[in-house]
Structures are given as structure tokens and as C-alpha cells.
Design a protein around this motif. Structure first.
Motif, PDB file in Angstrom:
ATOM      1  N   VAL A 404      23.040   0.827  13.662  1.00 29.70           N
ATOM      2  CA  VAL A 404      22.159   1.949  13.318  1.00 29.70           C
ATOM      3  C   VAL A 404      21.672   2.563  14.624  1.00 29.70           C
ATOM      4  N   VAL A 405      21.956   3.850  14.823  1.00 26.23           N
ATOM      5  CA  VAL A 405      21.673   4.486  16.117  1.00 26.23           C
ATOM      6  C   VAL A 405      20.521   5.496  16.039  1.00 26.23           C
ATOM      7  N   THR A 406      19.943   5.658  14.859  1.00 27.98           N
ATOM      8  CA  THR A 406      18.839   6.611  14.690  1.00 27.98           C
ATOM      9  C   THR A 406      17.515   5.865  14.537  1.00 27.98           C
ATOM     10  N   LYS A 407      16.452   6.639  14.604  1.00 25.30           N
ATOM     11  CA  LYS A 407      15.116   6.047  14.439  1.00 25.30           C
ATOM     12  C   LYS A 407      14.935   5.509  13.026  1.00 25.30           C
ATOM     13  N   ARG A 408      15.487   6.214  12.057  1.00 23.69           N
ATOM     14  CA  ARG A 408      15.334   5.767  10.679  1.00 23.69           C
ATOM     15  C   ARG A 408      16.467   4.830  10.289  1.00 23.69           C
ATOM     16  N   GLN A 409      16.128   3.720   9.682  1.00 19.56           N
ATOM     17  CA  GLN A 409      17.106   2.791   9.145  1.00 19.56           C
ATOM     18  C   GLN A 409      17.550   3.266   7.762  1.00 19.56           C
ATOM     19  N   PRO A 410      18.813   3.077   7.391  1.00 17.02           N
ATOM     20  CA  PRO A 410      19.215   3.428   6.034  1.00 17.02           C
ATOM     21  C   PRO A 410      18.597   2.452   5.031  1.00 17.02           C
ATOM     22  N   LEU A 418      27.084   4.144   2.074  1.00 17.55           N
ATOM     23  CA  LEU A 418      27.745   4.446   3.345  1.00 17.55           C
ATOM     24  C   LEU A 418      29.034   3.642   3.481  1.00 17.55           C
ATOM     25  N   LYS A 419      28.968   2.361   3.143  1.00 15.07           N
ATOM     26  CA  LYS A 419      30.176   1.532   3.218  1.00 15.07           C
ATOM     27  C   LYS A 419      31.230   2.029   2.232  1.00 15.07           C
ATOM     28  N   PHE A 420      30.785   2.397   1.037  1.00 15.95           N
ATOM     29  CA  PHE A 420      31.695   2.954   0.037  1.00 15.95           C
ATOM     30  C   PHE A 420      32.362   4.216   0.582  1.00 15.95           C
ATOM     31  N   GLY A 500      22.662  18.206   1.688  1.00 14.65           N
ATOM     32  CA  GLY A 500      21.757  17.270   1.030  1.00 14.65           C
ATOM     33  C   GLY A 500      21.911  15.834   1.449  1.00 14.65           C
ATOM     34  N   ALA A 501      22.790  15.545   2.437  1.00 12.34           N
ATOM     35  CA  ALA A 501      22.995  14.171   2.875  1.00 12.34           C
ATOM     36  C   ALA A 501      21.759  13.643   3.598  1.00 12.34           C
ATOM     37  N   THR A 502      21.429  12.378   3.332  1.00 12.40           N
ATOM     38  CA  THR A 502      20.273  11.754   3.974  1.00 12.40           C
ATOM     39  C   THR A 502      20.680  10.654   4.952  1.00 12.40           C
ATOM     40  N   ALA A 503      21.933  10.229   4.908  1.00 11.57           N
ATOM     41  CA  ALA A 503      22.406   9.178   5.804  1.00 11.57           C
ATOM     42  C   ALA A 503      23.873   9.431   6.129  1.00 11.57           C
ATOM     43  N   VAL A 504      24.288   8.977   7.316  1.00 13.77           N
ATOM     44  CA  VAL A 504      25.616   9.289   7.842  1.00 13.77           C
ATOM     45  C   VAL A 504      26.264   8.017   8.365  1.00 13.77           C
ATOM     46  N   ILE A 505      27.588   7.897   8.144  1.00 14.90           N
ATOM     47  CA  ILE A 505      28.366   6.843   8.775  1.00 14.90           C
ATOM     48  C   ILE A 505      29.559   7.487   9.468  1.00 14.90           C
ATOM     49  N   MET A 527      21.622   7.156  10.663  1.00 11.92           N
ATOM     50  CA  MET A 527      23.033   7.228  11.037  1.00 11.92           C
ATOM     51  C   MET A 527      23.530   5.866  11.514  1.00 11.92           C
ATOM     52  N   VAL A 528      24.729   5.503  11.012  1.00 11.12           N
ATOM     53  CA  VAL A 528      25.373   4.239  11.344  1.00 11.12           C
ATOM     54  C   VAL A 528      26.688   4.544  12.040  1.00 11.12           C
ATOM     55  N   MET A 529      26.966   3.815  13.116  1.00  7.14           N
ATOM     56  CA  MET A 529      28.248   3.941  13.809  1.00  7.14           C
ATOM     57  C   MET A 529      29.067   2.670  13.622  1.00  7.14           C
ATOM     58  N   THR A 530      30.364   2.859  13.357  1.00  6.83           N
ATOM     59  CA  THR A 530      31.250   1.728  13.031  1.00  6.83           C
ATOM     60  C   THR A 530      32.080   1.243  14.214  1.00  6.83           C
ATOM     61  N   GLY A 531      32.337   2.144  15.179  1.00  6.46           N
ATOM     62  CA  GLY A 531      33.220   1.786  16.287  1.00  6.46           C
ATOM     63  C   GLY A 531      34.685   1.815  15.928  1.00  6.46           C
ATOM     64  N   MET A 532      35.029   2.186  14.694  1.00 11.38           N
ATOM     65  CA  MET A 532      36.434   2.248  14.269  1.00 11.38           C
ATOM     66  C   MET A 532      36.717   3.586  13.611  1.00 11.38           C
TER      67      MET A 532
END
Length: 537
Positions: A404-410, A418-420, A500-505, A527-532
Motif C-alpha cells: 500500500v503506497v498511499t496514505k489511506r489503506q484499502p 482489488l485482487k479480483f 467513481g473508483a475509490t481504490a487502485v491496484i 492504492m496498492v502496487m503489485t510489482g508484477m
């Protein structure tokens, strides 16, 4: 240096006087041997083939009667002998060859019937290394190649389905015509090529050789397609030794012949739905032109299908439906309400089969199991003058170290979505943007040259779907969004936020990651980063 050609005079028809039979697959061999013997053909054979023919009361010589040498080394050496290969390679219209055959008492062989040790079947069965190596045939390919090269004087058979044709030709012409001998030779070389490709491919996999100096691929024709992607293109479907569950291994229960595009799309659909564990939830993927137009999970297949269909009901018309559980009557009832080309599932209940039988053109394929998304494998794409070969994209988001790279956690629900979304994005043509809410896609943007365009198109499709469903606002309000590759600029991210998105992967890795993260923070996004990355072209 090329070998100078012989001046060979090929007879128009070669009468079959002596036949050498040495087969692993004994399908039809007894009836064929009897028919040849009844026509006065002398039969020569080896090992188990000779015993089977002799036990059937048919006169047959052992190969050792020609070689004057016994089989040795557990049968590894039996046909690799000058009196065998001289009879296969001798160009009978060439005086020096004929003299050599006479001098060394080498008999002419007019028909070679050989099929090979079951190497591909051994690999499919998952046998150990030593057993697999022992099923590499040596003498068989040598005889096939020798006789096929010398097709001016010999007929070579590698397929039991050709036995009847040879008997018909003998009955009609008194032997096998030259043009047909050429066709049998071409088939023989194709068979040894596919066989060697299977062997070399297995060795590369076993030894984990990522880029072999020479690479070969082979397969067996399953069916000739009506046409390829377009009616002016010719196409065929070839199957190889892979046991990966999917369109190639599935049993077609009903429906008309699959087209080239059907097979391509069904493969895409089943690979996608196999990402979802059937023990955790039912999952349905609806595919059109190899891209998902709706994917969802639910407590039942019926629920999952309804949610998937809602994403883009217009595109779903004439699509492919893939399911991760046994197709039941309840789900089948919903699926057949609109025109569907193919349904593929691990299995189906009798009630579901009976229901689908009312749609006689609808293809129902049962694959037996799901494909393993983590399984290693090889993918091939042709380009002008060559092949691009790469390992399968077997990355699974559940195995990744998500940051998680943002101030807000999902939230917990956002993280699940997000995983889906990232699982689905892996199967969408790049550039890919996938909006997801409550375990279902609510907008998919695929195959655009610009990522921001994919974001906008996905949002627009969500608006259209909402209008079709009579909703007051699109389901992208309060959704999450996945991108198959990093956002090069903040514009794509902001377009998703506007939808309308509230979270990003996303994978991350852009030179402007800091700029994108800052934009996400300012918009209140998690926002979540996967590295892949999951590019798909």
C-alpha cells in the motif's frame, strides 16, 4: 555441401510383395496383416508385433531371418541393420544400388508399417525420467525416415487410419501409385517431426533450459476448421502432449463444430475462470473476441452469471461462457436466455445437459477440471520469419507481496475486489483497465493504445450497462480499479477516480510513480502496487 541427386526412375505403381510391420499401437494391425497375407504379401515383423500376428495364425517372418542377427539389448537393437536399411534405402532403378543389394543379399521391402513408442502418452501419464527416456523410439523413426525418403520405391504408413486406403489402392491399381506414396511420405516426416519436437520440448522442460538453441513444436491434427479468423483464411486445430485442462482436452457434449475463433475465445475464457478457486466461490466469465465483457463470483453459478452479464449485456450476446464449477440446471436456465456460442465447464449435471440440448447449435464443452493458473508452460506466437516463445504468465496476485503506497489503506472489501480486478486484468488485452465492485466487473476497457482511453471506455460501458439495467447511476460509483501495467501519468488514475473508483491496484515501476501516488492521495484513493505487470497482446 548438398548431396547430388540420383537419377531415379520411380515406378508409377509399386506392387507390394514384402511388408515390414513394427508397431507400438496395434490398432487394426491383425486385420491389415491378414488382408496383406491374403494378397500374397510376405510379412516381416519384430518383437511383440510379430508375436501378435503369428498368434492370429498368419504367416510372418521374424526380422532376424533377414538380418541373420538376433534382437539384443532388450530390443533396443533389432532393425538397425544394413539388410533392413539397405532394403529401405536402395534405389532400385540405380544399377549400383541394385548390384549392392544383390551382392549383400538385401531383400527389397515395398511397404513399411511403423508407429512409434508412446513417448507423448508417457509424458502425459507423468512417468519418471528413466521411463520417459526409455520410451524414446530410435529404430522406428530411422525406418520411417529411410523409407519415406525412398518413396520412389516404397510406401510408408505411420497411421492405422491409412490401412484401409492402402488395401483399396492395391485392389484398384495392383499397388500404391507414386502420387499417393509421396503423400504418405509427407505424413511420415510430419509424424517424426512432431515426435522429435515432443522429445526436445520435454528435455527442455525437465532440464529447465529457458532458451534452447533449437526449438521445435509439433501437434496432431484434431480437425480441419471451416476457416480461420476470416472466411478467406484456412485453418486447422492441432493438439499436443499437454494435459492442461481446457478447450483441447474438453469433451464436446453437443453443438456444431467449433470455429477457429470459438476455440481461441473458449481458451481465453477457461484460462480466466480457472483463476478462481471453486471451493471459495462460484465464478463465471463471459468472453467476446478473447476479452472479458463480464466476470463475477457469487454463492452460486446463477448469481455469478447474473452479475457478470450485468457488466456488459450487449457484448455478451454471442459470447463464450466459462464456469469454474459443475454447470447446474439453475445456471443453464439463465445462460440460454440469450444467444451464446459456447459453454465450457469442468462438468455438467444431467439436468443441465438436457436443458441445453434444446439449443442444438450451442456447444457444450466439459473439461473435467480447471487449469492451474500457477502451472509453468510455454506460449508461442509466429512472426514473419520466426517464432516468439515465452513462459506462460503464471503470476497470481494472491502470491504477491502487495504494498500500500498511499496514505489511506484499502478496506477489507476493497482489498478483496482489488485482487479480483487484478486477476481479471491479467486476461484483458493491453492496455487494460478493469473496474470491479462486490466481486464483479462493472466496466472493462481493453486493447487501447492509451491507458487513459481504456479507463474512459470502461467507464462509458459501465454507464451504458447502468442505463440498460435501469439504474440511477453506473456501478463504478464506489468501485475499485485495476491496471495491467503502471500508470505512466496521473491522467489514467484521475479518469478512474472520476468514474467513481475509490481504490487502485497496479504494478508500479513508472518514473512518475511519485506523481501518481500524490494524485491518488489528493483524490483520497487507496492504492496498492503489485510489482508484477500483466501485459497481454
Amino acid at each position: 555441401m548438398a548431396v547430388a541427386p540420383l537419377s531415379v526412375t520411380a515406378p508409377e505403381v509399386v506392387t507390394i510383395k514384402r511388408a515390414l510391420l513394427s508397431v507400438s499401437d496395434k490398432t487394426g494391425i491383425i486385420d491389415f496383416a491378414k488382408a496383406l497375407a491374403d494378397k500374397g504379401v510376405e510379412l516381416v515383423s519384430t518383437g511383440g508385433t510379430r508375436k501378435a500376428i503369428a498368434d492370429a495364425g498368419i504367416a510372418v517372418k521374424d526380422i532376424s531371418e533377414i538380418t541373420d542377427f538376433p534382437e539384443i539389448m532388450d530390443g533396443r537393437v533389432k532393425t538397425l541393420h544394413p539388410r533392413v536399411h539397405g532394403g529401405l534405402l536402395g534405389a532400385r532403378s540405380v544399377e549400383s544400388h541394385a548390384n549392392a543389394m544383390a551382392e549383400h543379399n538385401i531383400p527389397e521391402i515395398d511397404l513399411v508399417v511403423v508407429n512409434l513408442y508412446p513417448f507423448e502418452e508417457t509424458v502425459k501419464a507423468g512417468k519418471d525420467y528413466a521411463t520417459t527416456v526409455e520410451n524414446v523410439d530410435i529404430g522406428g523413426p530411422a525406418m520411417i525416415r529411410a523409407s519415406a525418403k525412398n518413396h520412389a520405391f516404397l510406401t510408408t504408413l505411420v497411421d492405422p487410419s491409412d490401412y484401409a486406403q492402402v488395401l483399396e489402392l492395391i485392389g484398384k491399381h495392383g499397388g500404391v501409385p507414386y502420387e499417393q506414396r509421396k503423400r504418405f511420405a509427407a505424413k511420415a516426416f510430419s509424424r517424426t517431426a512432431a515426435y522429435d519436437a515432443a522429445i526436445s520440448g520435454w528435455f527442455a522442460q525437465e532440464l529447465e533450459i529457458e532458451a534452447p538453441t533449437y526449438r521445435a513444436f509439433g501437434g496432431e491434427l484434431s480437425e480441419v476448421m471451416r476457416y480461420g479468423e476470416n472466411p478467406h483464411q484456412k485453418a486447422g486445430f492441432y493438439k499436443n502432449a499437454s494435459t492442461r485442462p481446457g478447450v483441447a482436452t474438453a469433451v464436446q457434449v453437443q453443438g456444431k463444430q467449433l470455429s477457429y475463433n470459438n476455440i481461441n475465445d473458449t481458451d481465453a475464457a477457461y484460462e480466466l475462470v480457472s483463476e478462481f478457486d471453486p471451493e471459495k466461490s462460484a465464478a463465471v466469465a463471459i468472453i467476446k473476441h478473447a476479452n472479458p465483457c463480464g466476470v463475477a463470483t457469487g454463492a452460486s453459478l446463477k448469481e455469478a452469471y447474473g452479475k457478470a452479464l450485468q457488466c456488459d449485456p450487449v457484448s455478451a450476446f454471442g459470447g463464450i461462457v466459462a464456469l469454474n464449477r459443475t454447470l447446474d440446471e439453475e445456471a443453464a436456465t439463465e445462460i440460454i436466455k440469450i444467444f451464446t456460442e459456447v459453454i465450457i465447464a469442468p462438468a455438467a449435471t444431467d439436468e443441465a445437459k438436457a436443458l441445453i440440448a434444446s439449443k442444438k447449435n450451442l456447444r457444450l464443452l466439459l473439461a473435467g477440471d480447471l487449469a492451474d493458473p500457477r502451472e509453468e508452460g510455454v506460449m508461442v506466437k509466429s512472426v514473419a520469419g520466426g517464432l516468439l516463445v515465452q513462459s506462460r504468465d503464471n503470476g497470481v496476485v494472491d502470491d504477491l507481496d502487495l504494498k500500500v503506497v498511499t496514505k489511506r489503506q484499502p478496506t477489507e472489501q476493497e482489498m478483496a475486489d482489488l485482487k479480483f480486478a487484478f486477476k481479471v486484468g491479467k486476461h484483458v488485452k493491453s492496455n487494460a483497465i478493469v473496474y470491479v465492485k462486490d466481486g464483479a466487473t462493472v466496466g472493462v476497457g481493453a486493447g487501447q493504445m492509451s491507458r487513459v482511453d481504456s479507463a474512459r471506455i470502461a467507464a462509458r460501458k459501465a454507464e451504458d450497462a447502468a442505463e440498460a439495467a435501469g439504474l440511477s447511476e453506473p456501478l463504478t460509483k464506489g468501485c475499485v480499479v485495476a491496471s495491467d501495467a503502471f500508470f505512466p501519468f496521473a491522467d489514467g488514475l484521475l479518469a478512474a477516480a472520476a468514474a467513481g473508483a475509490t481504490a487502485v491496484i497496479q504494478p508500479g515501476g513508472s518514473m512518475r510513480d511519485d506523481e501518481v501516488i500524490k494524485a491518488a492521495d489528493e483524490a483520497g484513493l487507496a492504492m496498492v502496487m503489485t510489482g508484477m505487470r500483466h501485459f497481454r497482446h
